[in-house]
Design an enzyme around this catalytic site. Sequence first.
Site, PDB file in Angstrom:
ATOM      1  N   ASP A 282       0.775  -1.261   0.051  1.00  0.00           N
ATOM      2  CA  ASP A 282      -0.003   0.037   0.014  1.00  0.00           C
ATOM      3  C   ASP A 282       0.926   1.193   0.070  1.00  0.00           C
ATOM      4  OD1 ASP A 282      -1.825  -1.856   0.241  1.00  0.00           O
ATOM      5  OD2 ASP A 282      -2.717  -1.399   2.240  1.00  0.00           O
TER       6      ASP A 282
ATOM      7  N   LYS B 106      -6.676  -4.955  -3.050  1.00  0.00           N
ATOM      8  CA  LYS B 106      -7.338  -5.487  -1.780  1.00  0.00           C
ATOM      9  C   LYS B 106      -8.284  -4.706  -1.278  1.00  0.00           C
ATOM     10  CE  LYS B 106      -3.350  -4.629   1.640  1.00  0.00           C
ATOM     11  NZ  LYS B 106      -4.187  -3.502   2.377  1.00  0.00           N
TER      12      LYS B 106
ATOM     13  N   CYS C 180      -2.183  -2.522   7.881  1.00  0.00           N
ATOM     14  CA  CYS C 180      -2.111  -3.349   6.614  1.00  0.00           C
ATOM     15  C   CYS C 180      -0.726  -4.395   6.539  1.00  0.00           C
ATOM     16  CB  CYS C 180      -2.288  -2.491   5.340  1.00  0.00           C
ATOM     17  SG  CYS C 180      -3.706  -1.825   5.108  1.00  0.00           S
TER      18      CYS C 180
END
Length: 225
Positions: free
Chosen positions: A24, A129, A162
Site C-alpha cells: 500500500d 485489496k 495493513c
Amino acid sequence: MKTIAATPFDYLFDLEHAALVVIDMQRDFVEEGGFGAALGNDVLRLQAIIPTLQQLLAAWRTAGALVIHTRECHRPDLADCPPAKRLRGTPALRIGDAGPMGRLLVAGEPGADIIEALSPMTGEWVIDKPGKGAFHATGLHERLQARGITHLIFTGVTTEVCVQSSMREANDRGYECLVVEDATESYFPEFKAATLSMLTAQGAIIGWSAPSRLLIDSLKPASAS
Ligand code: TIU
C-alpha cells in the site's frame, strides 16, 4: 539458500520461492489530501522509507525475484467496502468521497495509485485489496501457491495495520514471513515498535524482522549460493 541474521534468529530463504511484498505505498497514505490525512494523520512521516524501499526494490529486481505490490482500494460502486469500514468514526472524508486526489481509496483514482517513486515494473504483481490484509478477497494465496512461493518479505505501510494484517494472514496460511524494519512505517512510532516486537516475540510467533541492509547484503552476488 540465503541466510539473514534476523530477529529473533536466522531467517533462511531462496529467491526462487520468495517474494518481496510492498504493501500500500499509495498516494492516499503518504501524500496530503488522501485517506491517511483524512483520518487525521501526519502522512509525511511515512515518506522517510521511500529511499530505503527504492534500494531494496533495486536489489531484489536485480536478483530477479518476484515483487508484489498491493493497493488498498475499492470498486467505484463500493460494493466491496462494508458499511462497517466506510462509516466508522468521524473522518474529514470517507472512503469514496471526493478529495483533491479523486475519490478516496477507489480503484482508478489518482490517490489509489502507487507513488511514482515506487512504480511497479512490468511483470510485477499488483494486487488490489478491499481489506487491510492482502489475502482477504484477493486470490493472492492461490497465485502464490501456483508460483511455488513459500517465503514472503513484507515492507510498506502502515506497520500495525495493513503490513501486520497481511503478515498474520500469511503466517496462518503457512508462509515463512519477515518484515523489513526500516522499509515499513507507521503514523505512530510507538505502534511500529510494538508491532515489530509482537510479531517476532515467542520464538517468531508470526515471523522474523531484519534491517534492509542485511537483506540487500544477502542479495549481492558474492553471497549467492
Ligand atoms: N490507517 C492506517 O494506518 N492504515 C490503513 O488504513 N491502511 C494501511 O495500512 N494500508
